[in-house]
Design an enzyme around this catalytic site. Structure first.
Site, PDB file in Angstrom:
ATOM      1  N   PRO A   2       3.686   7.815   1.910  1.00 59.41           N
ATOM      2  CG  PRO A   2       1.519   8.715   2.786  1.00 59.41           C
ATOM      3  CD  PRO A   2       1.895   8.161   1.376  1.00 59.41           C
ATOM      4  CD  GLU A   3       7.515   3.516   0.492  1.00 59.92           C
ATOM      5  OE1 GLU A   3       8.065   1.754   1.605  1.00 59.92           O
ATOM      6  OE2 GLU A   3       8.183   3.544  -0.183  1.00 59.92           O
ATOM      7  CG  HIS A  91      -4.198  20.409   0.272  1.00 65.19           C
ATOM      8  ND1 HIS A  91      -5.372  20.442  -1.144  1.00 65.19           N
ATOM      9  CD2 HIS A  91      -2.721  21.469  -0.167  1.00 65.19           C
ATOM     10  CE1 HIS A  91      -3.989  21.484  -2.325  1.00 65.19           C
ATOM     11  NE2 HIS A  91      -3.276  22.306  -1.944  1.00 65.19           N
ATOM     12  NE  ARG A 152       4.550 -15.368  -7.472  1.00 64.01           N
ATOM     13  CZ  ARG A 152       3.470 -15.792  -6.322  1.00 64.01           C
ATOM     14  NH1 ARG A 152       4.443 -16.312  -5.122  1.00 64.01           N
ATOM     15  NH2 ARG A 152       2.332 -16.268  -6.855  1.00 64.01           N
TER      16      ARG A 152
END
Ligand SMILES: [Zn+2]
Length: 271
Positions: A2-3, A91, A152
């Protein structure tokens, strides 16, 4: 995994079912999550009302009368609203029983999720205190992205996925945002022009907004709060579309490996 959009979708899905409801009890069937669920938590939260359901990065925050539950879905976790008494399946580790006749059930096959409780200001909790800005924060704009990309040399996609600089941009959304910003994933962060940084900041928010509206992206084990899969997958431009024609210019989408993750881009649309 899940994001951010999936977690936000879950938050929106559960919010109407939990707001204003009182916690009857918490049933912990398997406390061994990423961190052990604290013992005696049920007694601490029973009788408290759910005042707010919010989100910080990928943490769901259920703000109760006297404290806050911090829930993380981990790699494979989901929260669903079910009728009290619905038999547990494999689960199903934690049930938050509410006075509405419904419960919030946490399922997590890989047990990388977690559940914490704090009576302090949750923004100071060790898990949240040092998180970088969110893409929807006012601090996160073209200026911020411009600043963090200077000097960077790391690839821009790796920078987007560095949660010390910005939270919530996982692999799918980094690929999609770079496509929209017309920037190749391997470009050195410092090579971005001011205009590209501006396009990218906008693209990140746009991609996440579309994904949240669509209910997240369905990938293997993600299921929304009401059990419906997300529909963002149909809107992907490049992610997992290698060899397929770019939706804008028909050039085949290319896949490369970057830091053990797959990256996808259109060699014609992205520079
Ligand atoms: Zn293209």
């Amino acid at each position: 995994m899940p994001e951010l959009p999936e977690v936000e979708t879950t938050r929106r899905g559960i919010e109407p079912h939990v707001l204003g409801r009182t916690v009857v009890t918490l049933e912990v069937h398997e406390p061994r999550l990423r961190w052990r669920v604290p013992e005696g938590l049920a007694a601490q939260i029973a009788g408290q009302r759910v005042e707010r359901a919010s989100r910080r990065a990928k943490y769901l925050l259920l703000e109760l009368t006297h404290g806050t539950l911090l829930w993380h879905l981990g790699m494979s976790g989901s929260l669903r609203v079910l009728r009290a008494g619905t038999p547990r399946g494999l689960h199903d580790h934690v049930d938050l029983i509410l006075d509405s006749g419904f419960l919030l059930r946490f399922n997590d096959p890989r047990r990388f999720g977690s559940l914490h409780y704090t009576t302090e200001d949750p923004s100071g909790h060790p898990l949240l205190a040092r998180l970088a800005p969110e893409p929807f924060d006012s601090q996160f704009d073209a200026d911020y992205l411009w600043r963090i990309t200077r000097r960077r040399r790391v690839a821009i996609k790796a920078l987007l996925m560095n949660s010390r600089l910005v939270v919530g941009v996982g692999n799918i959304y980094a690929n999609e945002a770079l496509f929209r910003a017309r920037v190749r994933p391997r470009r050195a962060a410092s090579s971005l022009t001011r205009l590209e940084a501006q396009r990218l900041a906008r693209a990140i928010r746009a991609v996440l907004t579309v994904a949240i509206r669509a209910g997240g992206t369905t990938l293997r084990d993600y299921v929304g709060a009401d059990g419906n899969p997300g529909y963002f997958r149909q809107k992907l431009y490049v992610y997992e579309r290698d060899g397929e024609p770019c939706r804008l210019c028909r050039t085949p989408v290319r896949a490369i490996t970057q830091g053990q993750r797959s990256s996808y881009y259109c060699p014609a649309c992205q520079k």
